[in-house]
Structures are given as C-alpha cells and as structure tokens.
Design a protein around this motif. Structure first.
Motif, PDB file in Angstrom:
ATOM      1  N   PHE A  88      28.703  28.151  36.264  1.00 53.63           N
ATOM      2  CA  PHE A  88      28.334  29.450  35.689  1.00 53.63           C
ATOM      3  C   PHE A  88      27.212  30.055  36.532  1.00 53.63           C
ATOM      4  CE2 PHE A  88      25.787  32.218  33.073  1.00 53.63           C
ATOM      5  CZ  PHE A  88      26.750  33.019  32.491  1.00 53.63           C
ATOM      6  N   ALA A  89      27.294  31.339  36.815  1.00 58.10           N
ATOM      7  CA  ALA A  89      26.316  32.141  37.560  1.00 58.10           C
ATOM      8  C   ALA A  89      26.431  31.989  39.068  1.00 58.10           C
ATOM      9  CB  ALA A  89      24.883  31.875  37.106  1.00 58.10           C
ATOM     10  N   SER A  90      27.289  31.098  39.556  1.00 62.76           N
ATOM     11  CA  SER A  90      27.438  30.980  41.003  1.00 62.76           C
ATOM     12  C   SER A  90      28.307  32.121  41.528  1.00 62.76           C
ATOM     13  CB  SER A  90      28.041  29.623  41.388  1.00 62.76           C
ATOM     14  OG  SER A  90      29.315  29.450  40.826  1.00 62.76           O
ATOM     15  N   THR A  91      28.117  32.434  42.815  1.00 59.80           N
ATOM     16  CA  THR A  91      28.907  33.451  43.493  1.00 59.80           C
ATOM     17  C   THR A  91      29.864  32.715  44.416  1.00 59.80           C
ATOM     18  OG1 THR A  91      27.086  35.021  43.361  1.00 59.80           O
ATOM     19  CG2 THR A  91      28.799  35.473  44.989  1.00 59.80           C
ATOM     20  N   VAL A  92      31.147  33.012  44.281  1.00 63.64           N
ATOM     21  CA  VAL A  92      32.187  32.260  44.975  1.00 63.64           C
ATOM     22  C   VAL A  92      32.987  33.203  45.871  1.00 63.64           C
ATOM     23  CG1 VAL A  92      34.145  30.720  44.645  1.00 63.64           C
ATOM     24  CG2 VAL A  92      32.341  30.786  42.925  1.00 63.64           C
ATOM     25  N   GLU A  93      33.154  32.802  47.131  1.00 69.20           N
ATOM     26  CA  GLU A  93      33.988  33.563  48.062  1.00 69.20           C
ATOM     27  C   GLU A  93      35.328  32.851  48.165  1.00 69.20           C
ATOM     28  OE1 GLU A  93      33.896  34.923  52.723  1.00 69.20           O
ATOM     29  OE2 GLU A  93      31.992  34.564  51.701  1.00 69.20           O
ATOM     30  N   LEU A  94      36.400  33.592  47.908  1.00 70.17           N
ATOM     31  CA  LEU A  94      37.747  33.019  47.856  1.00 70.17           C
ATOM     32  C   LEU A  94      38.676  33.706  48.839  1.00 70.17           C
ATOM     33  CD1 LEU A  94      38.249  33.239  43.996  1.00 70.17           C
ATOM     34  CD2 LEU A  94      37.584  31.221  45.263  1.00 70.17           C
ATOM     35  N   GLU A  95      39.649  32.943  49.307  1.00 70.28           N
ATOM     36  CA  GLU A  95      40.722  33.526  50.112  1.00 70.28           C
ATOM     37  C   GLU A  95      42.032  33.285  49.381  1.00 70.28           C
ATOM     38  OE1 GLU A  95      42.988  33.203  54.427  1.00 70.28           O
ATOM     39  OE2 GLU A  95      41.216  31.992  54.063  1.00 70.28           O
ATOM     40  N   ASP A  96      42.749  34.368  49.127  1.00 68.82           N
ATOM     41  CA  ASP A  96      44.077  34.268  48.529  1.00 68.82           C
ATOM     42  C   ASP A  96      45.009  33.734  49.616  1.00 68.82           C
ATOM     43  OD1 ASP A  96      46.693  34.737  47.589  1.00 68.82           O
ATOM     44  OD2 ASP A  96      46.016  36.425  46.365  1.00 68.82           O
ATOM     45  N   LEU A  97      45.572  32.545  49.426  1.00 69.10           N
ATOM     46  CA  LEU A  97      46.383  31.920  50.464  1.00 69.10           C
ATOM     47  C   LEU A  97      47.709  32.627  50.696  1.00 69.10           C
ATOM     48  CD1 LEU A  97      45.636  28.138  49.831  1.00 69.10           C
ATOM     49  CD2 LEU A  97      44.619  29.675  51.510  1.00 69.10           C
ATOM     50  N   ASP A  98      48.164  33.423  49.729  1.00 62.76           N
ATOM     51  CA  ASP A  98      49.415  34.163  49.899  1.00 62.76           C
ATOM     52  C   ASP A  98      49.215  35.424  50.735  1.00 62.76           C
ATOM     53  OD1 ASP A  98      50.732  32.298  48.345  1.00 62.76           O
ATOM     54  OD2 ASP A  98      50.447  33.433  46.488  1.00 62.76           O
ATOM     55  N   THR A  99      48.116  36.141  50.483  1.00 61.03           N
ATOM     56  CA  THR A  99      47.908  37.424  51.145  1.00 61.03           C
ATOM     57  C   THR A  99      46.849  37.371  52.251  1.00 61.03           C
ATOM     58  OG1 THR A  99      46.183  38.127  49.606  1.00 61.03           O
ATOM     59  CG2 THR A  99      48.476  38.645  49.008  1.00 61.03           C
ATOM     60  N   GLY A 100      45.995  36.360  52.233  1.00 59.79           N
ATOM     61  CA  GLY A 100      44.910  36.266  53.202  1.00 59.79           C
ATOM     62  C   GLY A 100      43.707  37.113  52.827  1.00 59.79           C
ATOM     63  N   GLN A 101      43.777  37.782  51.687  1.00 54.81           N
ATOM     64  CA  GLN A 101      42.683  38.643  51.235  1.00 54.81           C
ATOM     65  C   GLN A 101      41.489  37.782  50.804  1.00 54.81           C
ATOM     66  OE1 GLN A 101      43.635  40.977  47.786  1.00 54.81           O
ATOM     67  NE2 GLN A 101      41.774  42.184  47.911  1.00 54.81           N
ATOM     68  N   VAL A 102      40.288  38.176  51.209  1.00 50.94           N
ATOM     69  CA  VAL A 102      39.067  37.467  50.835  1.00 50.94           C
ATOM     70  C   VAL A 102      38.337  38.300  49.784  1.00 50.94           C
ATOM     71  CG1 VAL A 102      36.850  36.589  51.647  1.00 50.94           C
ATOM     72  CG2 VAL A 102      38.881  36.356  53.085  1.00 50.94           C
ATOM     73  N   VAL A 103      37.980  37.648  48.682  1.00 51.76           N
ATOM     74  CA  VAL A 103      37.250  38.307  47.600  1.00 51.76           C
ATOM     75  C   VAL A 103      36.041  37.462  47.233  1.00 51.76           C
ATOM     76  CG1 VAL A 103      39.218  39.545  46.606  1.00 51.76           C
ATOM     77  CG2 VAL A 103      38.723  37.229  45.858  1.00 51.76           C
ATOM     78  N   THR A 104      35.025  38.120  46.656  1.00 54.45           N
ATOM     79  CA  THR A 104      33.826  37.427  46.210  1.00 54.45           C
ATOM     80  C   THR A 104      33.597  37.761  44.745  1.00 54.45           C
ATOM     81  OG1 THR A 104      32.876  37.602  48.418  1.00 54.45           O
ATOM     82  CG2 THR A 104      31.359  37.092  46.630  1.00 54.45           C
ATOM     83  N   TYR A 105      33.415  36.723  43.936  1.00 46.74           N
ATOM     84  CA  TYR A 105      33.179  36.896  42.501  1.00 46.74           C
ATOM     85  C   TYR A 105      31.941  36.115  42.084  1.00 46.74           C
ATOM     86  CZ  TYR A 105      38.081  38.423  42.159  1.00 46.74           C
ATOM     87  OH  TYR A 105      39.271  39.072  42.310  1.00 46.74           O
ATOM     88  N   GLN A 106      31.234  36.657  41.103  1.00 44.22           N
ATOM     89  CA  GLN A 106      30.190  35.889  40.433  1.00 44.22           C
ATOM     90  C   GLN A 106      30.719  35.554  39.050  1.00 44.22           C
ATOM     91  OE1 GLN A 106      26.427  37.783  39.438  1.00 44.22           O
ATOM     92  NE2 GLN A 106      25.408  35.799  39.332  1.00 44.22           N
ATOM     93  N   ILE A 107      30.554  34.301  38.649  1.00 43.56           N
ATOM     94  CA  ILE A 107      31.014  33.850  37.336  1.00 43.56           C
ATOM     95  C   ILE A 107      29.912  34.138  36.333  1.00 43.56           C
ATOM     96  CG2 ILE A 107      31.816  31.884  35.984  1.00 43.56           C
ATOM     97  CD1 ILE A 107      32.754  30.640  38.684  1.00 43.56           C
TER      98      ILE A 107
END
Length: 158
Positions: A88-107
């Motif tokens: 909780f409260a961490s910021t996570v950078e993710l890559e969608d393996l299907d599209t290659g799109q990189v997104v960043t979310y904070q929980i």
C-alpha cells in the motif's frame, strides 16, 4: 472498527475538505436558510426547502469525512521499509506484456483512487495482483477484456 489505509496526501485532502465544509459551506447554507426564512411562509418556500436539503447534505458529508479520518491508518510511503515489495502507498511502474505500454500507478485507499492521476485503489484487481510482488516479477490480472500480463519494472516509495 477496522482501520482504513490512507496515504498522507489522501488524509490531507480529506482534512482540507472538512475544513472547507465547516468554515465555508456550513455558514453559507445557514445564511441561505436565514434569507429564505425572511421571505415568510415556509410551506411553499422552494428556496427554504433547497437550503435545508443542502444543509442535510453538508452535515452528512461532514460526518462521513470525520468518520473516515477517525478510522484512517495514515501511511507515509517515504517511511515504508518494504524491501522493494509492492505494498500500500508504493508507486509501481508496469509494462503491459501484450502491448508494451508502460504505466505507473500508486496504490492508494478507496477514497483516493483516481486513474487520471495514476492512483489505483488497493482493492482493485490490478492492485491485488501486485501486492507482495517485486520488481522483475510478472503478474496476471483478470481484466474485463480477459487476463492481462504485466511485468513490474520498478517499485518506489515516494
């Protein structure tokens, strides 16, 4: 009652809203009720009815915000020692393996979630899939369009 997790920013926003409700909205609606009362007959006074309804909404929201703040467990992400884990409260950078799109979310907590700001609720499917994982892990998320795979590129506590 269970404690509800809330980030420092989320708690500050709730405190600001509570302050505004008590110092601006409440006095305004009291003045509107007094003004409507001065017009005489209350039985057919639409201004009075509207002001009383607004007062009920404001008082209800004040109680709701006070309740949320009193049950909040405020978590400062900068003070977390999670060893690189998604929490909780961490910021996570993710890559969608299907599209290659990189997104960043904070929980964040339910009340703070705003996808436009990159904040996702701790109870959302993607956050539940991320909790406990580390950078480099691949996780599957059950999305409305089917299962999607994400690789966790980075986990930060900011």
């Amino acid at each position: 009652m269970n404690k509800t997790p809330l980030t420092v920013t989320g708690a500050e926003r709730l405190r600001d809203e509570l302050h505004r409700l008590k110092t601006v909205e409440r006095p305004n609606v009291i003045a509107a009720i007094a003004e409507a009362r001065s017009h005489g007959d209350l039985s057919e006074n639409a201004e009075y009815d509207a002001a009383k309804e607004r007062q009920g909404f404001i008082e209800g929201r004040i109680m709701e915000v006070e309740g949320k703040l009193s049950n909040a467990q405020i978590i400062d992400p900068q003070l977390l020692d999670a060893d690189g884990r998604c929490v909780f409260a961490s910021t996570v950078e993710l890559e969608d393996l299907d599209t290659g799109q990189v997104v960043t979310y904070q929980i964040v907590g339910e009340d703070e979630a705003d996808i436009k700001e990159g904040k996702i609720s701790v109870s959302s499917p993607i956050a539940r899939a991320l909790i406990g994982k580390y950078a480099g892990d691949v996780t599957e998320v059950q999305a409305p369009g089917g299962v999607r795979e994400f690789e966790i590129l980075d986990v930060r506590y900011v």
